[in-house]
Design an enzyme around this catalytic site. Structure first.
Site, short mmCIF file in Angstrom:
data_model
loop_
_atom_site.label_atom_id
_atom_site.label_comp_id
_atom_site.label_asym_id
_atom_site.label_seq_id
_atom_site.Cartn_x
_atom_site.Cartn_y
_atom_site.Cartn_z
N GLU A 145 34.89 -29.25 63.16
CA GLU A 145 35.86 -28.18 63.40
C GLU A 145 36.55 -28.40 64.74
OE1 GLU A 145 34.22 -24.15 63.25
OE2 GLU A 145 35.79 -23.47 64.63
N ARG A 156 42.45 -24.32 70.55
CA ARG A 156 42.41 -23.59 71.81
C ARG A 156 43.01 -24.39 72.95
NH1 ARG A 156 36.17 -21.34 71.76
NH2 ARG A 156 36.20 -20.88 69.55
N LYS A 182 31.71 -17.06 58.44
CA LYS A 182 31.12 -17.43 59.72
C LYS A 182 30.54 -16.13 60.30
CE LYS A 182 33.32 -18.50 64.18
NZ LYS A 182 33.73 -19.68 64.97
#
Ligand code: 3PG
Length: 202
Positions: free
Chosen positions: A40, A44, A127
């Site tokens: 993943e 950001r 998640k």
């Protein structure tokens, strides 16, 4: 590939907050060689989309985008080659767009209300975020009571030391975490060693 296929491929999904020092292809090759093919890349940092695109071209790597917060980021991630989408939470616009895209989608939940909104959209894989801060394993065990059919990837506060305890829960298919490769990490050998250790936790 379904979200279940992805969640069952390895016990740990490395969550990458990428710095600009490491070669993304070399990083992906290191993780794949160590046995962690599902990766993943969090959106950001300014170079995250380019890095995702590069990593997606590495043989054996299944690279998704994390920190996807809205439909615009969803589109950018898919354009960059993301094979799955992880979100910190679940909103109606993002949920609908992700489902319509057909890309495996793993949105964050932390409460029964979050789960029920997901179920309303047809989602059953989530998640659990932020896992430790939201009550840890007791919280996820309690949430699984009314929703035994659901499966989760807890993320947030998980490290090598506590990953086995999380993976022992029936509702947990895999865990995610940033401990394998952080933005300051430049040592591929050390990243590879942490990744290999992570393959043995589940
Ligand atoms: C995430 O986005 O999943 C979290 O930032 C990961 O949390 P961690 O840094 O505690 O692993």
């Amino acid at each position: 590939m379904t979200i279940d296929d992805l969640m069952n491929m390895a016990p740990v999904i490395p969550v990458l907050v990428l710095g600009d020092e490491l070669d993304p292809a070399a990083l992906a090759e290191t993780l794949v060689a160590a046995g962690l093919p599902v990766i993943e890349v969090t959106l950001r940092t300014p170079w995250a989309l380019d890095a995702l695109h590069t990593m997606a071209g590495v043989t054996g790597a299944i690279v998704g985008a994390g920190t996807v917060r809205d439909p615009k980021m969803l589109d950018e991630a898919i354009d960059a080659g993301a094979k799955f989408i992880v979100a910190p939470g679940l909103t109606e616009p993002l949920g609908r767009a992700a489902i319509a895209s057909g890309v495996p989608f793993l949105p964050g939940i932390a409460t029964a209300g979050d789960i029920m909104r997901g179920l309303d959209m047809g989602l059953t894989r989530f998640k659990f975020f932020p896992a430790e801060a939201s009550g840890g394993r007791p919280a996820l065990k309690a949430l699984s009571g009314p929703f035994p059919e659901l499966r989760f990837c807890p993320t947030g506060g998980i490290r090598l030391e506590n990953a086995p305890d999380w993976l022992a829960l029936e509702a947990v298919s895999c865990v995610g975490g940033t401990w394998i490769a952080g933005p300051e990490d430049r040592d591929l050998a050390a990243i590879g060693a942490r990744a290999r250790a992570a393959t043995e936790v589940g």
